[in-house]
Design an enzyme around this catalytic site. Sequence first.
Site: not given
Lengths: 335, 335
Positions: B242, B244, B247, B274
């Site tokens: 990830s 942030g 993407g 999540d």
Amino acid sequence: MILTVTLNTALDLTYGVPELVPHASHRVSEMSERPGGKGLNVARVLSALGHETVVTGFAGGSTGTVLRELLAGLPATDAPGPGAPGPEAPGTAPAPTTPAPITDALVTVAGNTRRTIAVVDRATGDTTQLNEPGPLVTADEWAALLGRYEELLAGADAVALCGSLPPGIHVGAYAELVRAARAAGVPVLLDTSGEPLRRGIAARPDLIKPNADELAQLTGSREPMRATRDARRRGAHGVIASLGPDGMLAVTPDGIWQAAPPARVPGNPTGAGDSAVAGLLSGLVEGLSWPDRLRRAVALSTATVLSPTAGDFDRAAYEELLPRVGVEEHTPAAR
Amino acid sequence: MILTVTLNTALDLTYGVPELVPHASHRVSEMSERPGGKGLNVARVLSALGHETVVTGFAGGSTGTVLRELLAGLPATDAPGPGAPGPEAPGTAPAPTTPAPITDALVTVAGNTRRTIAVVDRATGDTTQLNEPGPLVTADEWAALLGRYEELLAGADAVALCGSLPPGIHVGAYAELVRAARAAGVPVLLDTSGEPLRRGIAARPDLIKPNADELAQLTGSREPMRATRDARRRGAHGVIASLGPDGMLAVTPDGIWQAAPPARVPGNPTGAGDSAVAGLLSGLVEGLSWPDRLRRAVALSTATVLSPTAGDFDRAAYEELLPRVGVEEHTPAAR
């Protein structure tokens, strides 16, 4: 038996963190949970002083259940150590080492008892407080409390009305409880603030125990003697003003006294006011003189500031402080 | 059915205050309570996507009881509005508007499920987080979880292992759960950090979804491609890093892709990871291609950042974003 009323009980959580930093994430390193709300704190100290206590007020929801389970475990079975009793002051025997029972007479409500969270910076001991709003109490639940209260008054030697009002309770609620106590002939101490205090005083309680901020809010004055006398004129028979580390000023029908601890002490003032209420009320029930009641109240609240656990009092410190609290009577000329 | 495992579930409290000031007292003006822990958040999103989900892990004490009561109320009956479905991207039908059931298969423990408290400054939206430690889990309780987990794997299409380990659970616990899933032939995604992640990867999970910090902690590198490839060499079949607001970077046995939202969005990133896990796992179960799985994961996590409620996703934003997520394949030369 002494009755304490806590309309807005709380499950008090204490979180230890290295340092509270706004907008950061914190792992809580230590936590404790205890039944709270001012009247419950007063009851804990009364129990330690050997006075049977009954607590009423409201509790509900899952947090209310936890609060009552913790309350059922009081007084704690691990009695404090023997301490070192100092020379006895007249009329003020050392506190018994076996705590007296605390009886749960709380009224169950549908709403959830609030939580309060004290976040303690471990390095400095500074505390950040977060208080949830209380449950919304319905008219029927208030009526149930009134009924329970009147039954309990029949067996009470004194009653303390403590703390804030939860949502749904009318601002004149304490005035109503003060009138019922007076009608039953039970001495009543009111410890609250703001409009509930203003209204409650007008119903002529035996005692109020405001601190400097509460007095200033009530009377507009920050000059202790002036504000305390003004509070008395508003209806309270006796006004015991808490002056923080400087002790207490008592303006009563029997005279005016000022009581002060032997020295300023460092520590956490949380619960010091509740310990003072327990000192005043136990002294009243035991028929102590005003100077001895004040001595006890000041020694207890100072020993609470000194205790490492917020809201508990340090028994050894209490016994040691008791004969050393200075009490001075204001002569009629000085009045 | 998709199984999610949350060993350290939490009762998540959100407190609204005007502004958090250290060492001051705060009246909480708004509060909410919801079942939390990463795997429970993943389950909520999977349910919204129409996937039947079973949650296991540990819950206990009074907070565990409240968590399970709140979980029983999920999915919420007030279904989200219809939103405005955008043009369909290939293979990515809009999410159904009827949520699928979430089944509670948590193992009861003697200890108290932890609380987490998010204190939100109402003026700025900034959040201060306080996380209690989890309950101490015994060897017998861990054995009970293992038994429950193996039973549930028999009916699972995929499993997500999520979040931190409570006290008492050995650091190789996730490795054990990964091996059991692989033995049962169930695709397994591991979403944790630190030593439990390092150990878990060695057991060869199908997917891990670290963020930049977790990757750096694992590999020592903050260069996304290098760190992601390194993580894969440590044992994970596929690594979805990830990035942030930029993407995701996916390094998989089938190729390397980078997926990015159409624009950076303001909001609260809580729960975005999540939602990404739910996107990846639902896409795997539905047999979507890697680009479509990534499109879904990025659209869901961006729509979670945009949602006014931390951890929920904004359905209309999700539908609108889905076809606009850019996915780029790295050519073999670029590898």
